[in-house]
Design a protein around this motif. Structure first.
Motif, PDB file in Angstrom:
ATOM      1  N   LEU A   1       7.621  26.285  -3.202  1.00  0.00           N
ATOM      2  CA  LEU A   1       8.020  27.405  -3.932  1.00  0.00           C
ATOM      3  C   LEU A   1       9.165  27.294  -4.549  1.00  0.00           C
ATOM      4  N   LEU A   2      10.219  26.628  -3.846  1.00  0.00           N
ATOM      5  CA  LEU A   2      11.626  26.614  -4.185  1.00  0.00           C
ATOM      6  C   LEU A   2      11.615  25.688  -5.533  1.00  0.00           C
ATOM      7  N   GLY A   3      10.885  24.577  -5.540  1.00  0.00           N
ATOM      8  CA  GLY A   3      10.766  23.700  -6.498  1.00  0.00           C
ATOM      9  C   GLY A   3      10.272  24.249  -7.707  1.00  0.00           C
ATOM     10  N   VAL A   4       9.188  24.943  -7.682  1.00  0.00           N
ATOM     11  CA  VAL A   4       8.659  25.541  -8.912  1.00  0.00           C
ATOM     12  C   VAL A   4       9.851  26.677  -9.506  1.00  0.00           C
ATOM     13  N   MET A   5      10.296  27.590  -8.583  1.00  0.00           N
ATOM     14  CA  MET A   5      11.264  28.222  -9.237  1.00  0.00           C
ATOM     15  C   MET A   5      12.383  27.524  -9.867  1.00  0.00           C
ATOM     16  N   GLY A   6      12.829  26.582  -9.247  1.00  0.00           N
ATOM     17  CA  GLY A   6      14.153  25.843  -9.655  1.00  0.00           C
ATOM     18  C   GLY A   6      13.761  24.964 -11.032  1.00  0.00           C
ATOM     19  N   VAL A   7      12.814  24.573 -11.146  1.00  0.00           N
ATOM     20  CA  VAL A   7      12.369  23.710 -12.423  1.00  0.00           C
ATOM     21  C   VAL A   7      12.334  24.827 -13.720  1.00  0.00           C
ATOM     22  N   ILE A   8      11.463  25.891 -13.495  1.00  0.00           N
ATOM     23  CA  ILE A   8      11.393  26.811 -14.510  1.00  0.00           C
ATOM     24  C   ILE A   8      12.764  27.433 -14.790  1.00  0.00           C
ATOM     25  N   TRP A   9      13.456  27.800 -13.744  1.00  0.00           N
ATOM     26  CA  TRP A   9      15.090  28.162 -13.989  1.00  0.00           C
ATOM     27  C   TRP A   9      15.852  27.533 -14.597  1.00  0.00           C
ATOM     28  N   THR A  10      15.804  26.224 -14.319  1.00  0.00           N
ATOM     29  CA  THR A  10      16.616  24.949 -14.683  1.00  0.00           C
ATOM     30  C   THR A  10      16.145  24.900 -16.452  1.00  0.00           C
ATOM     31  N   ALA A  11      15.100  24.948 -16.627  1.00  0.00           N
ATOM     32  CA  ALA A  11      14.462  24.666 -18.079  1.00  0.00           C
ATOM     33  C   ALA A  11      14.889  25.823 -18.795  1.00  0.00           C
TER      34      ALA A  11
ATOM     35  N   LEU B   1      11.963  35.879 -22.160  1.00  0.00           N
ATOM     36  CA  LEU B   1      10.700  35.040 -21.541  1.00  0.00           C
ATOM     37  C   LEU B   1      11.018  35.113 -19.917  1.00  0.00           C
ATOM     38  N   ASN B   2      12.190  34.872 -19.535  1.00  0.00           N
ATOM     39  CA  ASN B   2      12.457  34.921 -18.208  1.00  0.00           C
ATOM     40  C   ASN B   2      11.876  36.055 -17.250  1.00  0.00           C
ATOM     41  N   MET B   3      12.055  37.247 -18.159  1.00  0.00           N
ATOM     42  CA  MET B   3      11.527  38.299 -17.476  1.00  0.00           C
ATOM     43  C   MET B   3       9.839  38.416 -17.562  1.00  0.00           C
ATOM     44  N   LEU B   4       9.451  37.820 -18.768  1.00  0.00           N
ATOM     45  CA  LEU B   4       8.103  37.832 -18.838  1.00  0.00           C
ATOM     46  C   LEU B   4       7.275  37.002 -17.597  1.00  0.00           C
ATOM     47  N   PHE B   5       7.741  35.900 -17.327  1.00  0.00           N
ATOM     48  CA  PHE B   5       7.247  35.285 -16.338  1.00  0.00           C
ATOM     49  C   PHE B   5       6.867  36.167 -15.068  1.00  0.00           C
ATOM     50  N   GLY B   6       7.507  37.307 -15.112  1.00  0.00           N
ATOM     51  CA  GLY B   6       6.879  38.228 -13.707  1.00  0.00           C
ATOM     52  C   GLY B   6       7.666  38.216 -12.922  1.00  0.00           C
ATOM     53  N   GLU B   7       8.916  38.043 -12.857  1.00  0.00           N
ATOM     54  CA  GLU B   7      10.094  38.124 -11.797  1.00  0.00           C
ATOM     55  C   GLU B   7       9.726  37.253 -10.569  1.00  0.00           C
ATOM     56  N   MET B   8       9.760  35.907 -10.871  1.00  0.00           N
ATOM     57  CA  MET B   8       9.416  34.857  -9.849  1.00  0.00           C
ATOM     58  C   MET B   8      10.391  33.748 -10.054  1.00  0.00           C
ATOM     59  N   THR B   9      11.283  33.843 -10.769  1.00  0.00           N
ATOM     60  CA  THR B   9      12.053  32.382 -11.182  1.00  0.00           C
ATOM     61  C   THR B   9      13.658  32.420 -10.972  1.00  0.00           C
ATOM     62  N   PRO B  10      13.992  32.668  -9.598  1.00  0.00           N
ATOM     63  CA  PRO B  10      13.478  32.929  -8.438  1.00  0.00           C
ATOM     64  C   PRO B  10      13.039  34.449  -8.175  1.00  0.00           C
ATOM     65  N   GLY B  11      13.074  35.270  -9.259  1.00  0.00           N
ATOM     66  CA  GLY B  11      12.674  36.926  -8.963  1.00  0.00           C
ATOM     67  C   GLY B  11      13.753  37.651  -7.946  1.00  0.00           C
TER      68      GLY B  11
END
Length: 540
Positions: free
Chosen positions: A277-287, A347-357
């Motif tokens: 979960l941390l990896g997914v959050m981190g990849v999207i946040w960094t991108a 778009l960061n918000m539109l991901f649905g508050e999970m990156t990392p939220g």
């Protein structure tokens, strides 16, 4: 040192600080929510409130607790604003108007902290301290409680009990948020953040507004709240004096949502689950950071709307952190960003508050998306999906779908109506694609309980006050009810054994599937609206 190198150093400092805190804080939060004993302070709270801390609750009772507590918070905060003139430290600012008081009460109770007013001109210190600061703590603790209940749904078997909301709420506040915020406030004061009960200070014959800033600044970032004591928010030198306070505040924003993935791994007995979960959050946040930073650094006016003491890198990192979580604090004017940079923040918000939220909300949101991802995987291979030993049938997938669709439904409905109202269009400071982006950003911020604003739109009319307030309510509580229903359904199941057909959820395959699901859901839902707003602006 070049701006690029300086920015990379800042990112490295934030990542290093998070890495140091990740394990001890994550383990501490796991111990807090697994503990069977209560502290003396907690026992006193339970006696005063007549709560049996050892009585566990069904998901519906847990939900009633969340809704009842939040409704009471809205009423109290509304009344506090309406009687401000009789409270100390009101500085003659009078009672807050009904529509604004309603919007503010809903905003802070839902952890949105959207502000349709100038704080230093409307609110006195008493309302700030006994109203807004208290909600900064307890609204964040509600998110922690709901996330914990969902994790219990995965770990428990053949039971209809998810724990006790009042215990989880109290522990999250007393054992996690209060101690860290206390230390954070002292650190911020040491670095120059103000802490005063005066209404202002005289600077060369001009009165500059002041307030008890540091105590609220710490919890506003730590609790992913975001409402500023001063109108300029974290761009104000009293709230954020320099580069080090900027990094400290970014660290506080990300600290709990990131560390909760470690807590999740500990609670389910498999730390690798949390790392995925941390990896997914981190990849999207960094991108998204790369997109915002590149867009602003190469824009026609890279420093427009940004404080010189932070520059493009410090502003981009803060913008990514605040929109990737549900914080909403800002240290720059997002309305002045380029079409691509502002669109990425949206778009960061539109991901649905999970990156990392947000605090708690990030964890339960990405777990809901994990359920959706496993459902999609099951459709592809023709097998009943399962996650963490629990089968995902009709009830579970329906609850997950309701949770992720609630936000887009209220966002697009509210923005669609606002876009055609003459009074709304008159409130826009910019026409065309940028004006539509301002509307989308406002409703995305409210529906995702974020609270940041483009600030290029005036939202004080009755339509905005009421519609944005309703978006905050539905965007907060519909997903919470759905998540608790999902938790109750999962807890009632027995665990199924791992077989050769079970999809592993600790490797790159599942991480890629989950990342794809997050991006795909946002793309399918919002690309048409984005194409008319930020994408069109970026292509001009």
């Amino acid at each position: 040192m070049s701006p690029l190198v300086a920015g990379l150093v800042q990112v490295g400092i934030v990542f290093a600080a998070l890495a140091v805190a990740y394990r001890p804080l994550g383990d501490h939060m796991a111990r807090v929510f697994r503990a069977e004993s209560h502290t003396k302070l907690e026992k006193a709270v339970y006696r005063f409130a007549r709560i049996d801390p050892d009585a566990e609750q069904k998901w519906s009772t847990y939900a009633y607790g969340v809704l009842g507590f939040s409704f009471a918070g809205i009423v109290v905060l509304y009344l506090v604003q309406r009687v401000q003139s009789v409270l100390p430290f009101d500085f003659g600012r009078g009672n807050v108007q009904p529509g604004m008081a309603f919007n503010t009460a809903v905003s802070f109770v839902t952890n949105t902290n959207w502000q349709s007013y100038v704080p230093e001109a409307v609110l006195g210190h008493a309302v700030q301290m006994i109203g807004l600061t208290v909600q900064n703590f307890v609204s964040a603790a509600v998110g922690l409680a709901v996330a914990t209940a969902l994790v219990r749904g995965f770990t428990r078997s053949r039971t209809d009990r998810l724990g006790n909301f009042w215990v989880d709420l109290t522990r999250g506040t007393v054992r996690i948020l209060l101690p860290i915020a206390f230390v954070g406030a002292i650190v911020l004061i040491a670095f120059g953040v103000t802490m005063s009960l005066k209404s202002g200070v005289d600077v060369d014959g001009q009165i500059v507004a002041n307030a008890p800033v540091a105590s609220q600044e710490a919890i506003k970032e730590l609790g992913t709240n975001g409402g500023g004591v001063l109108n300029a928010n974290s761009a104000h030198p009293f709230e954020n004096p320099g580069e080090w306070t900027n990094l400290i505040e970014i660290f506080l924003i990300l600290l709990v949502p990131v560390s909760l993935t470690r807590t999740f791994g500990r609670l389910v007995g498999d730390r690798k689950q949390g790392y995925v979960l941390l990896g997914v959050m981190g990849v999207i946040w960094t991108a998204m950071l790369a997109v915002i930073w590149t867009a602003e650094a190469n824009g026609l006016r890279p420093l427009e709307g940004k404080e010189l003491r932070f520059g493009v890198p410090g502003s981009a990192i803060f913008a990514d952190a605040t929109t990737g979580t549900s914080t909403g604090a800002v240290n720059s004017l997002h309305d002045s960003y380029t079409g691509l940079g502002g669109g990425a923040a949206l778009l960061n918000m539109l991901f649905g508050e999970m990156t990392p939220g947000g605090v708690g909300t990030g964890l339960y949101s990405i777990l809901v998306m994990a359920v959706i991802a496993m459902f999609l995987a099951g459709l592809m291979v023709g097998r009943t999906p399962e996650y963490l030993g629990k089968k995902l049938g009709r009830k579970e997938v329906t609850a997950a779908a309701v949770s992720i669709l609630a936000m887009p439904a209220v966002l697009l409905a509210g923005a669609g109506v606002a876009a055609v109202l003459p009074s709304t269009r008159a409130a826009l400071n910019n026409p065309g694609a940028h004006g539509l982006t301002e509307i989308l950003y406002a409703y995305a911020s409210a529906s995702n309980n974020n609270g940041s604003a483009f600030a290029g739109i005036t939202v004080t009319n009755d339509w905005f006050q009421s519609s944005l307030g309703l978006c905050m309510l539905f965007g907060r509580f519909v997903p919470i009810i759905a998540v608790l229903a999902l938790a109750g359904s999962l807890a009632a199941q027995r665990k199924v054994p791992v077989t050769a057909g079970t999809l592993p959820t600790t490797g790159p395959l599942f991480a890629s599937l989950l990342t794809g699901a997050v991006v795909l859901v946002a793309a399918l839902t919002f690309v048409p609206a984005l194409a008319l707003g930020p994408i069109a602006e970026a292509l001009q």
